[in-house]
Design an enzyme around this catalytic site. Structure first.
Site, PDB file in Angstrom:
ATOM      1  N   LYS A  86       0.780  -1.242   0.000  1.00  0.00           N
ATOM      2  CA  LYS A  86       0.000   0.000   0.000  1.00  0.00           C
ATOM      3  C   LYS A  86       0.809   1.288   0.000  1.00  0.00           C
ATOM      4  O   LYS A  86       0.225   2.360   0.199  1.00  0.00           O
ATOM      5  CB  LYS A  86      -0.935  -0.015   1.207  1.00  0.00           C
ATOM      6  CG  LYS A  86      -0.184  -0.132   2.524  1.00  0.00           C
ATOM      7  CD  LYS A  86      -1.080   0.063   3.714  1.00  0.00           C
ATOM      8  CE  LYS A  86      -0.276   0.103   4.985  1.00  0.00           C
ATOM      9  NZ  LYS A  86      -1.031   0.287   6.184  1.00  0.00           N
ATOM     10  N   SER A 100      -9.580   1.891  -2.850  1.00  0.00           N
ATOM     11  CA  SER A 100      -9.090   3.160  -2.321  1.00  0.00           C
ATOM     12  C   SER A 100      -9.626   4.309  -3.154  1.00  0.00           C
ATOM     13  O   SER A 100      -9.778   4.181  -4.378  1.00  0.00           O
ATOM     14  CB  SER A 100      -7.562   3.166  -2.374  1.00  0.00           C
ATOM     15  OG  SER A 100      -7.063   4.463  -2.118  1.00  0.00           O
ATOM     16  N   TYR A 127       0.641   1.588  -7.320  1.00  0.00           N
ATOM     17  CA  TYR A 127      -0.253   1.176  -6.229  1.00  0.00           C
ATOM     18  C   TYR A 127      -1.707   1.482  -6.598  1.00  0.00           C
ATOM     19  O   TYR A 127      -2.584   0.618  -6.547  1.00  0.00           O
ATOM     20  CB  TYR A 127       0.132   1.901  -4.919  1.00  0.00           C
ATOM     21  CG  TYR A 127      -0.999   1.951  -3.927  1.00  0.00           C
ATOM     22  CD1 TYR A 127      -1.385   0.806  -3.244  1.00  0.00           C
ATOM     23  CD2 TYR A 127      -1.722   3.129  -3.710  1.00  0.00           C
ATOM     24  CE1 TYR A 127      -2.464   0.841  -2.359  1.00  0.00           C
ATOM     25  CE2 TYR A 127      -2.790   3.168  -2.840  1.00  0.00           C
ATOM     26  CZ  TYR A 127      -3.157   2.028  -2.168  1.00  0.00           C
ATOM     27  OH  TYR A 127      -4.224   2.058  -1.315  1.00  0.00           O
ATOM     28  N   LYS A 179      -5.213  -1.073  -7.634  1.00  0.00           N
ATOM     29  CA  LYS A 179      -6.572  -1.019  -7.068  1.00  0.00           C
ATOM     30  C   LYS A 179      -7.591  -0.887  -8.201  1.00  0.00           C
ATOM     31  O   LYS A 179      -8.640  -1.526  -8.188  1.00  0.00           O
ATOM     32  CB  LYS A 179      -6.711   0.154  -6.094  1.00  0.00           C
ATOM     33  CG  LYS A 179      -5.864   0.019  -4.834  1.00  0.00           C
ATOM     34  CD  LYS A 179      -6.358  -1.102  -3.929  1.00  0.00           C
ATOM     35  CE  LYS A 179      -5.573  -1.223  -2.652  1.00  0.00           C
ATOM     36  NZ  LYS A 179      -5.884  -2.446  -1.897  1.00  0.00           N
ATOM     37  N   PHE A 188     -11.391   6.505   1.949  1.00  0.00           N
ATOM     38  CA  PHE A 188     -10.689   7.787   1.947  1.00  0.00           C
ATOM     39  C   PHE A 188      -9.494   7.633   2.915  1.00  0.00           C
ATOM     40  O   PHE A 188      -8.798   6.633   2.821  1.00  0.00           O
ATOM     41  CB  PHE A 188     -11.692   8.931   2.174  1.00  0.00           C
ATOM     42  CG  PHE A 188     -12.413   9.194   0.864  1.00  0.00           C
ATOM     43  CD1 PHE A 188     -13.362   8.289   0.375  1.00  0.00           C
ATOM     44  CD2 PHE A 188     -12.066  10.259   0.058  1.00  0.00           C
ATOM     45  CE1 PHE A 188     -13.952   8.463  -0.879  1.00  0.00           C
ATOM     46  CE2 PHE A 188     -12.654  10.450  -1.195  1.00  0.00           C
ATOM     47  CZ  PHE A 188     -13.597   9.544  -1.655  1.00  0.00           C
ATOM     48  N   ASN A 189      -9.191   8.538   3.821  1.00  0.00           N
ATOM     49  CA  ASN A 189      -7.938   8.424   4.574  1.00  0.00           C
ATOM     50  C   ASN A 189      -8.181   7.838   5.973  1.00  0.00           C
ATOM     51  O   ASN A 189      -8.639   8.567   6.858  1.00  0.00           O
ATOM     52  CB  ASN A 189      -7.277   9.795   4.684  1.00  0.00           C
ATOM     53  CG  ASN A 189      -6.760  10.311   3.351  1.00  0.00           C
ATOM     54  OD1 ASN A 189      -7.503  10.428   2.393  1.00  0.00           O
ATOM     55  ND2 ASN A 189      -5.489  10.595   3.280  1.00  0.00           N
ATOM     56  N   ARG A 245      -8.252  16.595   2.939  1.00  0.00           N
ATOM     57  CA  ARG A 245      -8.549  15.161   2.827  1.00  0.00           C
ATOM     58  C   ARG A 245      -9.750  14.826   3.692  1.00  0.00           C
ATOM     59  O   ARG A 245     -10.135  15.598   4.584  1.00  0.00           O
ATOM     60  CB  ARG A 245      -7.360  14.320   3.325  1.00  0.00           C
ATOM     61  CG  ARG A 245      -6.097  14.417   2.489  1.00  0.00           C
ATOM     62  CD  ARG A 245      -6.264  13.784   1.115  1.00  0.00           C
ATOM     63  NE  ARG A 245      -5.014  13.812   0.354  1.00  0.00           N
ATOM     64  CZ  ARG A 245      -4.595  14.850  -0.379  1.00  0.00           C
ATOM     65  NH1 ARG A 245      -5.314  15.962  -0.447  1.00  0.00           N
ATOM     66  NH2 ARG A 245      -3.458  14.792  -1.035  1.00  0.00           N
ATOM     67  N   PRO A 258       5.322  15.500  -4.805  1.00  0.00           N
ATOM     68  CA  PRO A 258       4.901  15.149  -6.159  1.00  0.00           C
ATOM     69  C   PRO A 258       3.797  14.084  -6.128  1.00  0.00           C
ATOM     70  O   PRO A 258       3.867  13.142  -5.346  1.00  0.00           O
ATOM     71  CB  PRO A 258       6.166  14.574  -6.813  1.00  0.00           C
ATOM     72  CG  PRO A 258       7.299  15.069  -5.986  1.00  0.00           C
ATOM     73  CD  PRO A 258       6.767  15.276  -4.596  1.00  0.00           C
TER      74      PRO A 258
HETATM   75  C1  UD1 Z   1      -1.894   8.476   0.520  1.00  0.00           C
HETATM   76  C2  UD1 Z   1      -1.705   7.897  -0.855  1.00  0.00           C
HETATM   77  C3  UD1 Z   1      -2.957   7.143  -1.227  1.00  0.00           C
HETATM   78  C4  UD1 Z   1      -3.285   6.100  -0.172  1.00  0.00           C
HETATM   79  C5  UD1 Z   1      -3.432   6.791   1.180  1.00  0.00           C
HETATM   80  C6  UD1 Z   1      -3.721   5.826   2.330  1.00  0.00           C
HETATM   81  C7  UD1 Z   1      -0.141   9.434  -1.975  1.00  0.00           C
HETATM   82  C8  UD1 Z   1       0.033  10.416  -3.078  1.00  0.00           C
HETATM   83  N1  UD1 Z   1      -1.393   8.948  -1.799  1.00  0.00           N
HETATM   84  O1  UD1 Z   1      -2.972   9.404   0.436  1.00  0.00           O
HETATM   85  O2  UD1 Z   1      -2.789   6.544  -2.488  1.00  0.00           O
HETATM   86  O3  UD1 Z   1      -4.474   5.439  -0.516  1.00  0.00           O
HETATM   87  O4  UD1 Z   1      -2.236   7.493   1.461  1.00  0.00           O
HETATM   88  O5  UD1 Z   1      -2.597   5.112   2.704  1.00  0.00           O
HETATM   89  O6  UD1 Z   1       0.782   9.088  -1.262  1.00  0.00           O
HETATM   90  N2  UD1 Z   1       1.164  15.440   4.336  1.00  0.00           N
HETATM   91  C9  UD1 Z   1       2.043  16.366   4.822  1.00  0.00           C
HETATM   92  N3  UD1 Z   1       3.156  15.923   5.483  1.00  0.00           N
HETATM   93  C10 UD1 Z   1       3.420  14.586   5.694  1.00  0.00           C
HETATM   94  C11 UD1 Z   1       2.509  13.645   5.176  1.00  0.00           C
HETATM   95  C12 UD1 Z   1       1.391  14.103   4.500  1.00  0.00           C
HETATM   96  O7  UD1 Z   1       1.849  17.564   4.673  1.00  0.00           O
HETATM   97  O8  UD1 Z   1       4.456  14.250   6.286  1.00  0.00           O
HETATM   98  C13 UD1 Z   1      -0.064  15.903   3.661  1.00  0.00           C
HETATM   99  C14 UD1 Z   1      -0.233  15.464   2.229  1.00  0.00           C
HETATM  100  O9  UD1 Z   1       0.335  16.364   1.333  1.00  0.00           O
HETATM  101  C15 UD1 Z   1      -1.767  15.396   2.116  1.00  0.00           C
HETATM  102  C16 UD1 Z   1      -2.218  14.984   3.511  1.00  0.00           C
HETATM  103  O10 UD1 Z   1      -1.155  15.334   4.375  1.00  0.00           O
HETATM  104  O11 UD1 Z   1      -2.294  16.673   1.829  1.00  0.00           O
HETATM  105  C17 UD1 Z   1      -2.506  13.514   3.663  1.00  0.00           C
HETATM  106  O12 UD1 Z   1      -1.381  12.758   3.208  1.00  0.00           O
HETATM  107  P1  UD1 Z   1      -1.291  11.167   3.417  1.00  0.00           P
HETATM  108  O13 UD1 Z   1      -1.645  10.828   4.819  1.00  0.00           O
HETATM  109  O14 UD1 Z   1       0.022  10.719   2.904  1.00  0.00           O
HETATM  110  O15 UD1 Z   1      -2.483  10.621   2.529  1.00  0.00           O
HETATM  111  P2  UD1 Z   1      -2.784  10.865   0.957  1.00  0.00           P
HETATM  112  O16 UD1 Z   1      -1.671  11.492   0.261  1.00  0.00           O
HETATM  113  O17 UD1 Z   1      -4.118  11.516   0.868  1.00  0.00           O
END
Ligand code: UD1
Length: 339
Positions: free
Chosen positions: A85, A125, A151, A155, A180-181, A233, A293
């Site tokens: 994942k 997802s 990944y 899905k 979602f998250n 999110r 990115p």
């Molecule tokens: C990510 C995956 C997605 C996966 C989901 C659940 C990517 C691009 N997408 O979603 O495919 O289904 O996890 O595992 O990786 N953020 C920060 N700092 C951090 C980490 C995250 O600012 O250290 C921000 C990100 O830019 C985003 C939000 O927090 O806006 C959520 O990030 P994250 O928890 O990694 O989830 P997704 O990117 O939505």
């Protein structure tokens, strides 16, 4: 029902196992423990008081899974959560991602066919949507828009395979759940998320900073077209997500169906950090850095279809999720004991 849970010792799997047992179902688990520990299954048993048989195996090992299913016959349904994942890892090792995620699904469909199991819920997802053209996302929103990582593609391809399998066999009931998250942990603090190494996702990272094992949170961009400039999110409590699996299983009808599992509430990166500060009573150092990115500005669900057809809604808030995640983190600062 007796339910086979693949990946049942993982973060979402363990919470789903508890929810199934509490709803009166029996659970058996196959998990290769590559992303978790057998301790998670012991803790499911502690929370529920039920015995949960565990087969430690790769789901691609058809003979092992078929033997396990035969041993515990009759098995009525499967919830398939086993898989890899991590988005970044999938770019570096695409073939392994296709091999594991598609291979486990195909092996499972063959085992189900032989054993006469007619019901399957799949862990998909919201990542399948790619870059949203319109928000909130409904199940009719187009999928695959600028979807660049293997990944997410696995899905999306698995959803196609399952839709074809259901179309060819009128007795088969298949549901894909687009998460979602997922955040939070069980209120007991006994089960929770236990990522390998430095977390990629926001809440586990924030929690490590709060407990002091990481220095500061890097906020990936504050120049998005969102109210505070940071990414939006739809953070869903893992216990709500688990309840969504029970509802999907209990309503599964022949054919193929897709549901969003989300709250419908957009929450920004800064909102989440602030909520975690309140829940933990700690101040969380943070620094704004460049966008990551592949990230989208905003992604959140229209959860109306799941409410209408499954009678399911997400009830817990981001504050509940932060409180429960912090409780899990402080009780298990190093995750599950590994032996
Ligand atoms: C990510 C995956 C997605 C996966 C989901 C659940 C990517 C691009 N997408 O979603 O495919 O289904 O996890 O595992 O990786 N953020 C920060 N700092 C951090 C980490 C995250 O600012 O250290 C921000 C990100 O830019 C985003 C939000 O927090 O806006 C959520 O990030 P994250 O928890 O990694 O989830 P997704 O990117 O939505």
């Amino acid at each position: 029902m007796r339910v086979l849970l693949t990946g049942g010792a993982g973060y979402i799997g363990a919470h789903t196992a508890v929810a199934l047992i509490e709803a009166g179902h029996d659970v058996i688990i196959v998990d290769d423990l590559s992303g978790t520990s057998a301790e998670a299954v012991a803790r499911i048993e502690t929370i529920t008081g039920a015995a949960v048989p565990l087969l430690v195996a790769d789901v691609r090992d058809e003979a092992a899974v078929a033997g396990f299913v035969a041993e515990h016959a009759p098995v009525d349904a499967v919830i398939h959560l086993a898989g890899l994942k991590a988005v970044g890892e999938s770019m570096a090792e695409p073939v392994r991602y296709y091999d594991v995620n598609l291979g486990t699904t195909i092996a499972l469909l063959k085992v189900m066919d032989t054993a006469g199991i007619r019901s399957l819920v799949f862990s998909s997802s919201a990542t399948v949507y790619g870059t949203p053209e319109q928000l909130p996302l409904t199940e009719e929103s187009p999928t695959g828009i600028d979807l660049a990582n293997p990944y997410g593609k696995t899905k999306r391809i698995i959803e196609e395979i399952l839709s074809d399998a259901a179309a060819a066999d009128p007795g088969l009931a298949v549901v894909s759940l687009r998460y979602f998250n997922p955040v939070g942990a069980h209120t007991s603090g006994l089960i929770g998320e236990d990522p390998n190494g430095i977390p990629n996702n926001l809440m586990p990272f924030v929690s490590r900073v709060a407990i002091g094992s990481l220095e500061q949170v890097a906020v990936f961009g504050d120049d998005y077209d969102t109210p505070d400039g940071t990414g939006l999110r739809d953070y869903i409590h893992v216990s709500d997500l688990a309840a969504g699996h029970v509802a999907a299983l209990e309503h599964a009808a022949s054919g193929y169906a897709v549901y969003n599992l989300g709250t419908g509430e957009p929450v920004s990166v800064l909102d989440l950090i602030a909520a975690f500060e309140r829940a933990s009573g700690r101040s969380i150092p943070q620094v704004i850095v460049a966008r990551r990115p592949g990230d989208v500005a905003a992604s959140y669900a229209d959860p109306a279809k799941a409410q209408r057809e499954l009678g399911w809604t997400a009830d817990l808030s981001i504050d509940d999720a932060c409180r429960d995640y912090w409780n899990w983190q402080t009780q298990n600062p190093d995750g599950y004991p590994r032996g």
